[in-house]
Design an enzyme around this catalytic site. Sequence first.
Site, short mmCIF file in Angstrom:
data_model
loop_
_atom_site.label_atom_id
_atom_site.label_comp_id
_atom_site.label_asym_id
_atom_site.label_seq_id
_atom_site.Cartn_x
_atom_site.Cartn_y
_atom_site.Cartn_z
N HIS A 59 -8.41 -6.67 8.12
CA HIS A 59 -9.55 -7.14 8.91
C HIS A 59 -9.16 -7.35 10.37
CE1 HIS A 59 -11.79 -8.19 5.26
NE2 HIS A 59 -10.66 -8.66 4.81
N SER A 60 -7.90 -7.12 10.71
CA SER A 60 -7.35 -7.61 11.97
C SER A 60 -7.97 -6.96 13.21
CB SER A 60 -5.84 -7.37 11.97
OG SER A 60 -5.31 -7.55 13.27
N ASN A 61 -8.44 -7.78 14.14
CA ASN A 61 -8.89 -7.28 15.43
C ASN A 61 -7.70 -6.86 16.30
OD1 ASN A 61 -11.71 -7.80 15.07
ND2 ASN A 61 -11.31 -9.97 15.40
N SER A 119 -3.75 -8.18 8.85
CA SER A 119 -4.55 -7.91 7.66
C SER A 119 -5.44 -6.69 7.96
CB SER A 119 -5.41 -9.11 7.29
OG SER A 119 -6.59 -9.12 8.07
#
Length: 343
Positions: A78-80, A76
């Site tokens: 937001h992905s780390n 996503s």
Amino acid sequence: MRTATHHTDLPRIDLRGFTSPVHVLPRLSDELGVEVWCKRDDLGSVGLAGNKVRKLETELAHARALGATHLVTEGSRHSNATRAAAAAAASIGMKCTLVLCHDEPKEPVGNLLLDALFGADLRLVGDTSWGELARLTGDVVRELEAAGERVHRLPIGSATGRGAASFARAYIEADEQMEAQGASFRTIVHASSAGSTHAGLVLGRALRGRSARVIGVVVAGEVYDDVSGTYLRLANEAAGLVAPTVRLAASDIELTEAYLGEGYGQPAPGVTEAIDLMARLEGIVVDPVYTAKAVAAIIDMARRGTIEGPVLFWHTGGYHALFDPSLTATVWDGLPRLRDIRL
Ligand SMILES: *Cc1c(COP(=O)(O)O)cnc(C)c1O
């Protein structure tokens, strides 16, 4: 960059620059009446660190050995994991393409900004399911291969046996660090989603012959049809790479969904208090998506008397989520001492 090998270890590229510290959290320990320590995998030199960087050390060493020119992964916005992949690829001069699903509203968030800053080619595919995202990523891989690239593809969350093996090494590292300080953890607590962190830690425990509890605090529901089974498969894949005589059993995996709340990135009881206590008592930041749910678990279990100390909270990073505008607002409004500040 240095490539190192250890006895239970795979070749890796050093992306962190130093061994992350382990230290006691004295004021939180006093507050809870249980000794709590912290493994600082939120610190490191590449890509603002976090647990994904550790996994990438072994994955990228492997990719390079295979002659890969291009790293492809998905997640996503937001992905780390995608942010860490983009940074790691930049640091070793490998091309990187990220396939990102993108829910509304269409504003940049911290990790997306970093993905772009680290020079990754971004393919934003809109709001899709994980299954559809994997299919679209497959299309991108074929397109790049047709153009002559040698692609190394990482699954969502960098959840591979090779990535997990790096966490077996991490368990041993933390155990030795505490030993050197005259201490020994009885319980490890960490945030868990795609599973290679947990898989690696339980393998590390087996390799050290230890009996400490390792509790994975689930922060994303339904990542797999069979979550524990997938974690166990990752652990045994990692064992196959570094210690072929070791077999993990279903009973080695310990997960709790009690702190998941309304789901991934959604509110859960205790999260705001966890952020508050870590910040106010220790000056350490935890984020509402991952690590605050693990700290909420430690606080709750300490109060119920269901956790044995010393506890090692494994800080897996990810604090940039705190600066996602909607999450900043949730934390601000959820904490009376902040809410009452007149802006
Ligand atoms: C990805 C992530 C986790 C979970 O790690 P898995 O190995 O995917 O289970 C925990 N904390 C943070 C901050 C993460 O980014």
